[in-house]
Design a protein around this motif. Structure first.
Motif, mmCIF file in Angstrom:
data_model
loop_
_atom_site.group_PDB
_atom_site.id
_atom_site.type_symbol
_atom_site.label_atom_id
_atom_site.label_comp_id
_atom_site.label_asym_id
_atom_site.label_seq_id
_atom_site.Cartn_x
_atom_site.Cartn_y
_atom_site.Cartn_z
ATOM 1 N N PHE A 75 0.927 -1.309 0.308
ATOM 2 C CA PHE A 75 -0.300 0.099 0.089
ATOM 3 C C PHE A 75 0.700 0.749 0.033
ATOM 4 O O PHE A 75 0.092 2.177 0.599
ATOM 5 N N ARG A 76 2.043 1.099 -0.621
ATOM 6 C CA ARG A 76 3.253 1.959 -0.318
ATOM 7 C C ARG A 76 2.454 3.443 -1.462
ATOM 8 O O ARG A 76 2.965 4.060 -0.785
ATOM 9 N N PHE A 77 1.959 3.160 -2.223
ATOM 10 C CA PHE A 77 1.657 4.457 -3.415
ATOM 11 C C PHE A 77 -0.394 4.882 -3.156
ATOM 12 O O PHE A 77 -0.577 4.726 -4.003
ATOM 13 N N ASN A 78 -0.539 3.680 -2.395
ATOM 14 C CA ASN A 78 -1.890 3.793 -2.103
ATOM 15 C C ASN A 78 -2.242 5.931 -2.277
ATOM 16 O O ASN A 78 -1.963 6.705 -1.066
ATOM 17 N N PHE A 79 -3.113 6.703 -2.883
ATOM 18 C CA PHE A 79 -3.717 7.522 -2.734
ATOM 19 C C PHE A 79 -5.223 8.065 -3.710
ATOM 20 O O PHE A 79 -5.560 7.266 -3.698
ATOM 21 N N LEU A 80 -5.529 8.735 -2.910
ATOM 22 C CA LEU A 80 -7.398 8.971 -2.731
ATOM 23 C C LEU A 80 -7.271 9.939 -4.037
ATOM 24 O O LEU A 80 -7.771 11.175 -2.984
ATOM 25 N N LYS A 81 -7.897 9.715 -5.218
ATOM 26 C CA LYS A 81 -7.357 10.431 -6.091
ATOM 27 C C LYS A 81 -8.542 11.875 -6.101
ATOM 28 O O LYS A 81 -9.301 11.386 -5.508
ATOM 29 N N GLY A 82 -8.997 13.237 -5.866
ATOM 30 C CA GLY A 82 -9.784 13.719 -5.362
ATOM 31 C C GLY A 82 -9.504 15.410 -5.999
ATOM 32 O O GLY A 82 -8.793 15.267 -6.678
ATOM 33 N N ALA A 83 -10.258 16.045 -5.372
ATOM 34 C CA ALA A 83 -10.538 17.617 -5.779
ATOM 35 C C ALA A 83 -10.591 18.911 -5.058
ATOM 36 O O ALA A 83 -10.956 18.642 -3.936
ATOM 37 N N THR A 84 -9.348 19.324 -5.019
ATOM 38 C CA THR A 84 -9.641 21.048 -4.175
ATOM 39 C C THR A 84 -10.356 21.974 -4.598
ATOM 40 O O THR A 84 -9.646 22.358 -5.903
ATOM 41 N N SER A 85 -10.849 23.180 -4.504
ATOM 42 C CA SER A 85 -11.401 24.237 -4.380
ATOM 43 C C SER A 85 -11.428 25.334 -3.929
ATOM 44 O O SER A 85 -11.185 25.201 -2.472
ATOM 45 N N TRP A 86 -11.686 26.172 -4.300
ATOM 46 C CA TRP A 86 -11.986 27.117 -2.981
ATOM 47 C C TRP A 86 -13.059 28.333 -3.861
ATOM 48 O O TRP A 86 -12.536 28.982 -4.883
ATOM 49 N N GLY A 87 -13.990 28.422 -2.991
ATOM 50 C CA GLY A 87 -14.689 29.808 -3.838
ATOM 51 C C GLY A 87 -15.936 28.869 -4.856
ATOM 52 O O GLY A 87 -15.890 27.451 -4.686
#
Length: 812
Positions: free
Chosen positions: A338-350
């Protein structure tokens, strides 16, 4: 082929920077957490262990492609970074920097850019005199947001100095002493004493994780940041009745990275990171503590570095401990890689802003993203994502490659100048600074408040040419692709040509080239040779013939000196000489222009030299293949270009011929097109088929070198018994190509045959996934389940945490 749309609509979202930090050991990981604790949006960024072998390098590359970060950070000195990692960072459109412990110490103490600049990062704005920007510091943003000190706040800090500083750092972040003092003095933050034993560690961890209304230094970095998960990972579930326990084993950093990454776009307060040995030393007591504060847990997920037997044994231990306190809860233990597990998602402002921009004469669009909270009047740089929609409604999308980022970031003339003059400094600069790159839905990049950004919209020719150059290959145009370019230019563009060639337009062109003549002669050819119905003759022939006349690919020779023609607007019938009759005529009565009727005017329709040469050199097969691909991908922006003979840079002889290049999203399609007619001898026909088989093998080689995912053979023929032979030729090579992850298909006389076997009746149902080989990856994480999982995981009633217990623990 050029894309002529000059107006685009941008839907802009500003966001924190997307960073990835590669770590080698716990010291590097502490540096990463420290940096992220002080950066706006830092807690939503990834930490990955440095790959240890070639397979892990490939996995890291996939993870970076999924995240599409603005910057990849690696610990200094760079000599210890594996060569495979350096190669990946050079291939992908990411800026990368080495960062030392001293760099981070100077940054977290808020040294100004005049004194010290952590990265010297390029922003991609049009600002004059401002070449670089400063990484935003969360303390500065907080002070701007709350200029008046608060006497009491919801911020909680834990004093360092215990055996469990590492575990707590992952849970709460690592604030510098200066930042701690600021939070205490300006915000009235509460400081809790450091835990001295596993029981206190569990209580503190649950207290910090289990009170969403409280903030800690890590969670403060997500102030005003909206988070949207785009996919589900083994460590994420929106249901709060699922409790995730990460049990660390010694100096392992893989699990610590996975724990940090699992919370980026998920619930923070249902995950704990604990030392496995300390937790298991008094298992029943520690399980009872967890259940005391979280009585409504329905499923326990555990992640720890074990083999299958160890995971099964741990699962039974936990089940027994739960049974001892009167609970029968299913336990799932995840083990493995599980060395490279990452939950892809998005960040935004406003809220996103929508604006329309015109492509300027240099091929660029200029825009100013909305400025995030308290980045006004600063030199803090931030990120943006932009959906790009052309006036036709098509979405802009191109693969996220290094070459693509350069094309989006710089004017084509500058790129060509650097290459022609072999200026090493300019080439190095262009490859090392790509402030704009392809995004998941358009483009993405970095910006500064009050400074206009710029992105270039590359031409089809530039994108395809760059892809071919990157593979150290050269394409030299041949006759029928040159003629195809000419025909498209006469028609006014690719879409106009598609309207002409679609719905039996090719039949009319064939009739004109091979038969020619008057209206009735063309009608007989279409009925006898192409089996047109009377309705098709009435509706399609005037429409298609008018398009050909307008493009000047076809002209009329009149048999009389003039004709009586009636205006459809005012019904004035008048005499028009042969010289006055064109594709439209001005009425001498009302002045409106009208088209002369095609059928009523006697004359001979003739193709011009370009159209004749085009058809005789196999051009109809090229346009047919392009038309089928256009129908499959009509609602998306595809980069398309005609090809020719394919050469290696250092060789004189071509090794393959590719007539059409088609790039859409991440799928690169190669097509070779042939017209096969007038072969009556069986031996010659067999020889032709064997030659096609040999050429297909060369197409597969070309696809491998160009990293193409699809090869298409497009054939137009009037030989009835060739159908099955062509299907067999394609089907024979399909399995070999699939092993190389290349899909091979046949387009024969306007019909698509997937994999050389399956005829497609409705093209509109076909997507890119039908054309390419879908790779199946073995899930790197394995798990054992002890106990029966409930039928319904989501929607369980009750709260996860007992806040009275948490309050009692805090008071103690």
């Amino acid at each position: 082929m050029q894309f002529h749309e000059q107006e685009v609509t941008l839907k802009l979202n500003s966001r924190p920077l997307h960073l990835v930090y590669l770590v080698r050991n716990r010291e590097d990981l502490i540096n990463a957490v420290t940096l992220y604790t002080h950066v706006w949006g830092g807690a939503a960024n990834a930490i990955f262990p440095m790959p240890e072998n070639e397979a892990e390098v490939d996995t890291l590359k996939c993870a970076l492609e999924s995240i599409n970060p603005d910057y990849v950070l690696a610990p200094a000195p760079t000599e210890g970074i594996p060569s495979g990692v350096i190669q990946v960072l050079e291939q992908l459109p990411v800026n990368h920097h080495s960062v030392s412990t001293r760099d981070i110490e100077q940054y977290i103490n808020e040294r100004r850019i005049s004194d010290y600049n952590l990265f010297r990062l390029q922003t991609g704005t049009l600002a004059t005199g401002v070449n670089h920007a400063r990484l935003s510091h969360i303390a500065s943003i907080l002070q701007r947001l709350y200029p008046t000190p608060l006497t009491d706040s919801i911020i909680r800090l834990i004093e360092p100095g215990s055996l469990f500083d590492f575990e707590l750092a992952l849970q709460t972040g690592i604030p510098s002493q200066t930042y701690q003092n600021f939070l205490r003095e300006h915000f009235g933050a509460t400081i809790l004493p450091s835990p001295q034993n596993p029981t206190q560690l569990i209580k503190y961890s649950l207290l910090m994780a289990g009170t969403p209304r409280y903030k800690n230094p890590a969670s403060l970095t997500l102030l005003e940041v909206k988070q949207l998960p785009l996919e589900v990972s083994p460590f994420q579930n929106v249901d709060e009745k699922l409790f995730h326990l990460f049990l660390s084993d010694g100096e392992d950093i893989s699990l610590a990275s996975a724990f940090w990454n699992s919370r980026c776009f998920s619930l923070w307060h249902n995950k704990l990171f604990l030392p496995k040995e300390a937790f298991l030393s008094n298992l029943e007591h520690h399980v009872a503590l967890i259940l005391e504060v979280m009585p409504s847990i329905e499923i326990l997920f555990v992640t720890t570095p074990l083999d299958e037997d160890g995971a099964r044994a741990l699962g039974h231990e936990l089940k027994n401990a739960l049974a001892a306190v009167g609970r029968d809860i299913p336990v799932q233990v995840t083990y493995g890689n599980f060395r490279f597990n990452f939950l892809k998602g998005a960040t935004s402002w406003g809220q996103p802003e929508t604006m329309t921009r015109t492509v300027t004469s240099d091929g660029s669009i200029r825009f100013s993203p909305p400025v995030p909270l308290r980045h006004e009047n600063t030199d803090f740089f931030f990120g943006y994502d932009a959906e790009v929609t052309f006036a036709s409604g098509r979405k802009f999308f191109m693969p996220a490659t290094k070459s693509g980022a350069i094309l989006l970031s710089y004017q084509l003339e500058r790129i060509k100048y650097a290459e022609v003059h072999q200026d090493p400094n300019e080439i190095k600069y262009l490859r090392g600074n790509s402030p704009v790159r392809a995004g998941f839905k358009g483009i993405t990049g970095t910006a500064l408040a009050g400074k206009e950004c710029r992105a270039y919209i590359p031409t089809d020719e530039a994108v395809i040419e760059r892809r071919i150059k990157d593979a150290d290959l050269i394409v030299k145009f041949d006759e029928h692709t040159c003629y195809a370019r000419g025909c498209i230019r006469c028609c006014g563009g690719f879409e106009e040509t598609t309207r002409l060639i679609d719905k039996h337009g090719a039949d009319i062109i064939s009739a004109l080239v091979y038969q020619g003549g008057e209206w009735n002669t063309i009608l007989r050819f279409l009925g006898q040779q192409r089996r047109w119905t009377n309705q098709e003759k009435r509706e399609l022939l005037p429409q298609k013939l008018q398009l050909l006349l307008t493009s000047k690919l076809v002209y009329r020779e009149y048999s009389q000196d003039g004709y009586n023609l009636k205006c459809p607007t005012c019904n004035l019938e008048d005499w028009y000489s042969r010289g006055e009759i064109g594709e439209s005529i001005e009425c001498q009565g009302c002045g409106d222009r009208f088209q002369p009727p095609l059928r009523e005017i006697p004359g001979i329709y003739k193709p011009n030299t370009l159209l004749t040469q085009f058809v005789e050199n196999g051009g109809l097969a090229v346009l047919m293949t392009a038309n089928i691909l256009y129908q499959i991908t009509f609602n998306q922006k595809a980069f398309k270009e005609f090809g020719g003979k394919l050469f290696h840079f250092d060789e004189r002889d071509n090794f393959a011929e590719i007539d059409l290049f088609w790039l859409i999203k991440e799928v690169f399609i190669l097509a070779e097109c042939k017209s096969i007619n007038k072969i009556d001898d069986k031996e010659k026909l067999d020889e032709k088929i064997n030659g096609i088989k040999e050429q297909l093998e060369r197409y597969i080689k070309a696809a491998t070198e160009l990293d193409a995912q699809v090869v298409i053979l497009g054939v137009v023929t009037d030989i009835p018994n060739l159908h099955q032979s062509l299907l067999s030729a394609v089907a024979d090579i399909v399995e070999t190509a699939k092993e190389k992850c290349i899909g091979v298909h046949l387009i024969l006389n306007w019909k698509l045959y997937l994999w050389g076997t399956e005829e497609v009746a409705e093209l509109w149902r076909i997507t890119l996934n039908h054309l390419k080989v879908i790779e199946t990856h073995t899930e790197p994480n394995q798990s054992v389940i002890v106990g029966q999982m409930p039928q319904q995981i989501r929607g369980l009633s009750g709260e996860l945490f007992n806040h009275e217990v948490l309050q009692r623990w805090e008071q103690k």
